[in-house]
Design a protein around this motif. Sequence first.
Motif, PDB file in Angstrom:
ATOM      1  N   ALA A 141      -0.812  -0.077  12.101  1.00  0.00           N
ATOM      2  CA  ALA A 141      -1.914   0.704  11.499  1.00  0.00           C
ATOM      3  C   ALA A 141      -1.519   2.179  11.398  1.00  0.00           C
ATOM      4  CB  ALA A 141      -3.174   0.547  12.352  1.00  0.00           C
ATOM      5  N   ALA A 142      -0.866   2.695  12.438  1.00  0.00           N
ATOM      6  CA  ALA A 142      -0.439   4.109  12.410  1.00  0.00           C
ATOM      7  C   ALA A 142       0.603   4.321  11.309  1.00  0.00           C
ATOM      8  CB  ALA A 142       0.144   4.501  13.769  1.00  0.00           C
ATOM      9  N   ALA A 143       1.526   3.363  11.163  1.00  0.00           N
ATOM     10  CA  ALA A 143       2.571   3.503  10.120  1.00  0.00           C
ATOM     11  C   ALA A 143       1.932   3.551   8.739  1.00  0.00           C
ATOM     12  CB  ALA A 143       3.550   2.327  10.214  1.00  0.00           C
ATOM     13  N   GLU A 144       0.898   2.734   8.535  1.00  0.00           N
ATOM     14  CA  GLU A 144       0.256   2.673   7.203  1.00  0.00           C
ATOM     15  C   GLU A 144      -0.683   3.840   6.953  1.00  0.00           C
ATOM     16  OE1 GLU A 144      -1.309  -1.298   7.595  1.00  0.00           O
ATOM     17  OE2 GLU A 144       0.361  -2.144   6.435  1.00  0.00           O
ATOM     18  N   ASN A 145      -0.964   4.617   8.023  1.00  0.00           N
ATOM     19  CA  ASN A 145      -1.935   5.715   7.890  1.00  0.00           C
ATOM     20  C   ASN A 145      -1.239   7.076   7.880  1.00  0.00           C
ATOM     21  OD1 ASN A 145      -3.461   7.845   9.776  1.00  0.00           O
ATOM     22  ND2 ASN A 145      -4.976   6.729   8.530  1.00  0.00           N
ATOM     23  N   CYS A 146       0.034   7.129   8.278  1.00  0.00           N
ATOM     24  CA  CYS A 146       0.661   8.451   8.522  1.00  0.00           C
ATOM     25  C   CYS A 146       1.182   9.072   7.224  1.00  0.00           C
ATOM     26  CB  CYS A 146       1.800   8.312   9.534  1.00  0.00           C
ATOM     27  SG  CYS A 146       3.258   7.498   8.892  1.00  0.00           S
ATOM     28  N   ASP A 147       1.458  10.405   7.308  1.00  0.00           N
ATOM     29  CA  ASP A 147       2.058  11.102   6.153  1.00  0.00           C
ATOM     30  C   ASP A 147       3.563  11.209   6.329  1.00  0.00           C
ATOM     31  OD1 ASP A 147      -0.675  12.186   5.385  1.00  0.00           O
ATOM     32  OD2 ASP A 147      -0.404  13.030   7.386  1.00  0.00           O
ATOM     33  N   TRP A 202       6.812   3.839   4.652  1.00  0.00           N
ATOM     34  CA  TRP A 202       7.364   4.270   3.355  1.00  0.00           C
ATOM     35  C   TRP A 202       6.559   3.650   2.212  1.00  0.00           C
ATOM     36  CZ3 TRP A 202       9.627   2.393  -1.110  1.00  0.00           C
ATOM     37  CH2 TRP A 202      10.204   3.367  -1.924  1.00  0.00           C
ATOM     38  N   ARG A 203       6.245   2.357   2.353  1.00  0.00           N
ATOM     39  CA  ARG A 203       5.509   1.686   1.266  1.00  0.00           C
ATOM     40  C   ARG A 203       4.085   2.224   1.155  1.00  0.00           C
ATOM     41  NH1 ARG A 203       8.587  -2.401   3.227  1.00  0.00           N
ATOM     42  NH2 ARG A 203       6.965  -3.275   4.569  1.00  0.00           N
ATOM     43  N   ALA A 204       3.572   2.788   2.251  1.00  0.00           N
ATOM     44  CA  ALA A 204       2.213   3.358   2.212  1.00  0.00           C
ATOM     45  C   ALA A 204       2.245   4.794   1.697  1.00  0.00           C
ATOM     46  CB  ALA A 204       1.594   3.300   3.611  1.00  0.00           C
ATOM     47  N   GLY A 205       3.453   5.289   1.321  1.00  0.00           N
ATOM     48  CA  GLY A 205       3.527   6.610   0.684  1.00  0.00           C
ATOM     49  C   GLY A 205       3.967   7.732   1.598  1.00  0.00           C
TER      50      GLY A 205
END
Length: 247
Positions: free
Chosen positions: A182-188, A210-213
């Motif tokens: 969840a943290a990986a998908e939420n971080c900048d 990376w895939r979450a931007g």
Amino acid sequence: MIPASLVDALRSARHVVVFTGAGVSAESGIPTFRDSLTGLWERFDAASLATPEAFQADPPLVWGWYEWRRMKVLQAQPNPAHVAIAELARHVPRLTLVTQNVDDLHERAGSTDVIHLHGSLHQPRCFSCGERPDTPLGMPDEPEGGRRLEPPSCNACGAKLRPGVVWFGESLPTEALNTAFAAAENCDLLISVGTSGMVYPAAEVPGLAWRAGAVVVHVNPQPNTDQSEREFALAGLAGEQLPQLVD
Ligand code: BV8
Ligand code: ZN
């Protein structure tokens, strides 16, 4: 030298994830996961020794290996990489630290709420009933060069204690893994430090970010990254590269 675009990403990040492997503890003198197969254990490969089957086949061999590694940690000190990560948490609005390591050097450098995807050398438990010993283990007999050590017995049921780590073929702690994903998908910004990125599902973490931007940075003497957009490599030692991020 830290690229200006990375400095900007760090400055504007509202949530940073730091993802570490054995390389972050290398400059503390802790052999990396692959380098920890020396001496008595030279003829083994990690994936064969770090398994429940290896422990059941020869408990003193596997317990001796982990006690040797635990002793190395007890004798070690956090290095500038651990200290910089603890310091970084004071410079950004939110930092989530996820480690594959089983040592406590992040905690001893001042990091809190460390997510241990693969457990800890410092939390042995009963192989059979899961009970943890009520007194922490002391300094192990120093298996110089490594030798077999008989694992202690469980106070509750008498079975053998096992290291509190996640072995190959064992599932990762669900809450730790979900929190890390969840943290990986939420971080900048995700900073991956000192990992060969070969063991799953932990190795999914940087790709998820990376895939979450997010911007992803690999800190490693031999970074293996395809240098796509938003992906950087800081080729060098963690103890030298990370302090530059908090200067
Ligand atoms: C799972 C704890 C679901 C223990 C570790 C067949 C059957 C079952 C599973 C599998 C299977 N085939 C594949 C799998 C999946 C398997 C897996 O990924 N295997 C790999 C080998 C392909 N994964 C699992 O089994 C996981 N569980 O899948 O459960 C399941 C359940 C049942 C059945 C099927 C599936 C559990 C994996 C957890 C294993 N435990 N650690 C212990 O410590 O003894 S893994 C261990 O190795 C580490 O924790 C880490 O995760 C991993 C790699 O180590 P690194 O940290 O990356 O260190 P390494 O030495 O490799 O590299 C060091 C890096 O640092 C290098 O890049 C180097 O360049 C760099 N470096 C060096 N110095 C520095 C530096 N960098 C910066 N500065 C420096 N100074
Ligand atoms: Zn027990």
